[in-house]
Design a protein around this motif. Structure first.
Motif, short mmCIF file in Angstrom:
data_model
loop_
_atom_site.label_atom_id
_atom_site.label_comp_id
_atom_site.label_asym_id
_atom_site.label_seq_id
_atom_site.Cartn_x
_atom_site.Cartn_y
_atom_site.Cartn_z
N PHE A 42 46.88 -12.58 29.32
CA PHE A 42 46.66 -13.72 30.20
C PHE A 42 46.41 -13.19 31.61
CE2 PHE A 42 48.31 -17.43 32.66
CZ PHE A 42 47.53 -18.43 32.10
N TYR A 43 45.15 -12.76 31.83
CA TYR A 43 44.76 -12.23 33.14
C TYR A 43 45.65 -11.06 33.56
CZ TYR A 43 42.12 -16.54 33.09
OH TYR A 43 41.27 -17.56 32.71
N GLY A 44 45.94 -10.18 32.61
CA GLY A 44 46.76 -9.01 32.90
C GLY A 44 48.25 -9.22 32.69
N HIS A 45 48.63 -10.42 32.27
CA HIS A 45 50.04 -10.75 32.01
C HIS A 45 50.19 -11.02 30.51
CE1 HIS A 45 50.62 -10.97 36.31
NE2 HIS A 45 49.51 -11.67 36.35
N GLN A 46 51.42 -10.97 30.03
CA GLN A 46 51.66 -11.16 28.60
C GLN A 46 52.14 -12.60 28.34
OE1 GLN A 46 55.08 -9.24 26.77
NE2 GLN A 46 53.78 -8.56 25.08
N LEU A 47 51.26 -13.36 27.70
CA LEU A 47 51.58 -14.72 27.28
C LEU A 47 51.78 -14.70 25.78
CD1 LEU A 47 51.76 -17.82 27.73
CD2 LEU A 47 49.29 -17.88 27.30
N VAL A 48 52.92 -15.22 25.33
CA VAL A 48 53.21 -15.25 23.90
C VAL A 48 53.42 -16.70 23.48
CG1 VAL A 48 54.67 -14.36 22.04
CG2 VAL A 48 54.41 -13.05 24.17
N ILE A 49 52.68 -17.12 22.47
CA ILE A 49 52.90 -18.45 21.90
C ILE A 49 53.79 -18.28 20.67
CG2 ILE A 49 50.80 -19.48 22.87
CD1 ILE A 49 49.43 -19.10 20.14
N HIS A 50 54.90 -19.01 20.67
CA HIS A 50 55.88 -18.93 19.59
C HIS A 50 55.94 -20.27 18.87
CE1 HIS A 50 58.15 -15.14 19.95
NE2 HIS A 50 57.80 -15.20 21.23
N GLU A 51 55.80 -20.24 17.56
CA GLU A 51 55.88 -21.47 16.78
C GLU A 51 57.32 -21.98 16.72
OE1 GLU A 51 53.38 -22.95 13.11
OE2 GLU A 51 54.72 -21.32 12.55
#
Length: 141
Positions: A42-51
């Motif tokens: 995410f633009y150099g950042h870590q975005l995690v989608i968790h169910e």
């Protein structure tokens, strides 16, 4: 100023829809994943989608008034360079994105003038993308 990447994990109740949204609509590079979660750059950042099951904030949106608009709370996003923000706004429009707050210039002519837009992902997580012509005004009062 050098920034360290942040890590943000958000809940989604439809992993496939959100994987498509962040990967295809935003064009974010996918990293590691499992059957229950997906990492994105995410633009150099870590975005995690968790169910997980639908959360209260995904069920019912709260908002606060800002500059004549109802800003959804909670929300997250990124501050982009002006040209990046304009390009993202056009990309999102090309995908038929429904905005909560259409792209516009907030606090026009005031300290803190900024470009901003708000939208929801398919699971009701609110996102804001903004830009400043002069990034030194990011925290100006």
């Amino acid at each position: 100023m050098s920034l360290s990447p942040f890590h943000l994990a958000i809940p989604v109740y439809d992993l496939a829809a959100c994987r498509s949204f962040y990967g295809e609509v935003f064009g974010l590079e996918e990293g590691r994943s499992s059957a229950q979660w997906v990492d994105f750059n995410f633009y150099g950042h870590q975005l995690v989608i968790h169910e997980q099951p639908k959360t209260a904030s995904q069920e019912s949106v709260h908002s606060n008034p800002v500059d004549g608009h109802d800003v959804p709370v909670p929300h997250f996003g990124i501050v982009l360079q002006w040209e990046q923000w304009e390009a993202l706004a056009e990309r999102l429009r090309s995908f038929g994105t429904q905005f909560v707050i259409e792209p516009y210039i907030r606090f026009k002519g005031e300290v803190g003038e900024q470009a901003t837009m708000f939208l929801f992902d398919p699971c009701g997580n609110a996102l804001e993308f903004k830009a400043f012509k002069d990034m030194s005004l990011l925290f100006a009062k």
